[in-house]
Design an enzyme around this catalytic site. Structure first.
Site, mmCIF file in Angstrom:
data_model
loop_
_atom_site.group_PDB
_atom_site.id
_atom_site.type_symbol
_atom_site.label_atom_id
_atom_site.label_comp_id
_atom_site.label_asym_id
_atom_site.label_seq_id
_atom_site.Cartn_x
_atom_site.Cartn_y
_atom_site.Cartn_z
ATOM 1 N N TYR A 202 0.829 -1.219 0.000
ATOM 2 C CA TYR A 202 0.000 0.000 0.000
ATOM 3 C C TYR A 202 0.857 1.261 0.000
ATOM 4 C CZ TYR A 202 -4.663 -1.945 0.829
ATOM 5 O OH TYR A 202 -5.874 -2.574 0.711
ATOM 6 N N ASP B 132 -6.343 -6.962 4.111
ATOM 7 C CA ASP B 132 -7.457 -6.295 3.425
ATOM 8 C C ASP B 132 -8.399 -7.337 2.841
ATOM 9 O OD1 ASP B 132 -8.943 -4.174 2.172
ATOM 10 O OD2 ASP B 132 -7.969 -4.754 0.286
HETATM 11 C C1 IPM Z 1 -10.375 -1.003 3.836
HETATM 12 C C2 IPM Z 1 -10.617 -0.430 2.475
HETATM 13 C C3 IPM Z 1 -9.411 0.441 2.106
HETATM 14 C C4 IPM Z 1 -8.191 -0.440 2.104
HETATM 15 C C5 IPM Z 1 -9.542 1.181 0.772
HETATM 16 C C6 IPM Z 1 -10.817 1.992 0.713
HETATM 17 C C7 IPM Z 1 -8.343 2.035 0.493
HETATM 18 O O1 IPM Z 1 -10.836 -1.425 1.538
HETATM 19 O O2 IPM Z 1 -10.345 -0.228 4.813
HETATM 20 O O3 IPM Z 1 -10.236 -2.216 3.952
HETATM 21 O O4 IPM Z 1 -7.915 -1.108 1.095
HETATM 22 O O5 IPM Z 1 -7.494 -0.478 3.108
HETATM 23 MN MN MN Z 2 -10.782 -3.432 2.368
#
Ligand code: IPM
Ligand code: MN
Length: 372
Positions: free
Chosen positions: A163, A266
């Protein structure tokens, strides 16, 4: 931040029992889509709890997401960051808007606000529980006998990995890359929370990785293995992420505390969230050394925005996690109890109504606030 809260605490004797009276400053980031509607219900219920237990909550609203882009051109403005930093905790709704999803060339995106917020507030540990509600067990897509008793918690690393790694384009735009990087200390601080949580629960910890392929996973495994001696009572297992994805829907109740890196977490936490029967039910906390944020796992659900139909329970249960982290255990329990009561009495939104009466988001909030 915590010390301020502690300083604000006074001891008082009620019913021969010592109780903490707290003055809490909470930043309120409603965000996009159904965010504002579900947040409103969590505020109602939290205020009802505050008056029942004699606490005082000051809510400070701040802009985030597409709403902030529209207002000031930026999804996580400095002013919002300052409000979050000054608060004892942040209650967060949802972020995201379809108008950005279908436009890969958009320079500013709501999700960037979420990532920036996580990074700037150093919210490195994302706590995502999955549990079942006895009254909803048959709403799960999985069979009752497979999920009964499921009560697990993912600790997802939230400020590192792919990320936040280097990314870009090469070869005249024809090649793209994202990189996954972890420092041993990032693994350690997350794993430490995992071991500590495991000690408070059933002393079982699963480290989820892909150590048969990825170097970062081998660093995770080696770091966690080296920590095992400090927690001799915790039984640690190491499992590959693909196998966990499978076992999670086969025998979710085999798991208790799971730790994993950002992207694996995630994906697996979305998978785990449907076990309970509705995406609208699972709360979460994101914590670091200096800040705490509470938010529902579901997203902004733009199709339902403004319709007063979204399920507010995940946000309300996130508020319960917030009270719990302030050591307000009875308050947290009071919220969970009233949520269970609403479910068994059928005071539910349309996602759970199942042919019965579907209550509005605001009606569920009113009922819960009146019944705490
Ligand atoms: C989560 C969401 C986020 C992530 C997105 C919206 C960036 O999917 O909080 O899990 O991927 O972390
Ligand atoms: Mn997510």
């Amino acid at each position: 931040m915590l010390s301020e809260v502690e300083a604000n605490n006074e001891q008082r004797t009620t019913n021969n029992e010592q109780r903490n009276i707290m003055k809490l400053n909470i930043a309120l980031l409603a965000g996009d889509g159904i965010g504002p509607e579900v947040i409103e219900q969590a505020v109602k219920v939290s205020n009802a709890i505050a008056s029942k237990f004699n606490h005082e909550i000051n809510w400070t609203p701040a802009l985030t997401g597409a709403a902030a882009i529209d207002a000031v051109g930026e999804p996580y403005p400095d002013e919002t960051h300052a409000i979050c930093e000054a608060a004892d905790a942040v209650l967060f709704g949802a972020i995201g808007h379809p108008r950005f999803d279908n436009d890969p060339s958009a320079k500013v995106r709501p999700e960037q606000g979420l990532l920036k917020m996580r990074q700037k507030l150093e919210l490195f540990a994302n706590v995502r529980p999955t549990f079942t509600f006895p009254s909803l067990i048959d709403k799960s897509p999985l069979k009752r006998e497979r999920i009964e008793g499921t009560d697990l918690i993912f600790l997802r690393e939230l400020t590192g990995g792919i990320y936040f790694g280097e990314r870009g384009r090469l070869n005249a735009n024809e090649t793209a890359f994202d990189t996954c990087t972890y420092h041993r200390n990032e693994v350690k601080r997350l794993a430490k929370k995992g071991f500590e949580l495991a000690m408070k629960r059933s002393k079982k910890l699963c480290c989820v990785d892909k150590a048969n392929v990825l170097e970062t996973s081998r660093l995770w495994r080696e770091t966690v293995q080296a920590m095992e001696k400090d927690y001799p009572e915790v039984a640690v297992s190491y499992e590959f992420v693909d196998a966990v994805a499978m076992r999670l829907v086969q025998w979710p109740n085999a798991y208790d505390v799971l730790i994993t890196e950002n992207l694996f977490g995630d994906i697996l936490t979305d998978e785990a969230s449907v076990i309970s029967g509705s995406m609208g039910l699972m709360p979460s906390a994101s914590v670091g050394e200096k800040a705490k944020l509470y938010e529902p796992i579901h997203g902004s659900y733009p199709q339902a925005a403004g319709k007063d139909i979204a399920n507010p329970l995940a946000t309300i249960l996130s508020a319960a996690m917030m009270f719990e982290d302030f050591d307000l255990t009875d308050e947290a329990k009071a919220i969970r109890d009233v949520v269970n009561k609403s479910l068994s009495e059928g005071i539910v939104t349309e996602d759970l109504a199942d042919g019965g009466k579907a209550y509005k988001t605001s009606e569920v909030g009113d009922w819960l606030a009146a019944n705490v």
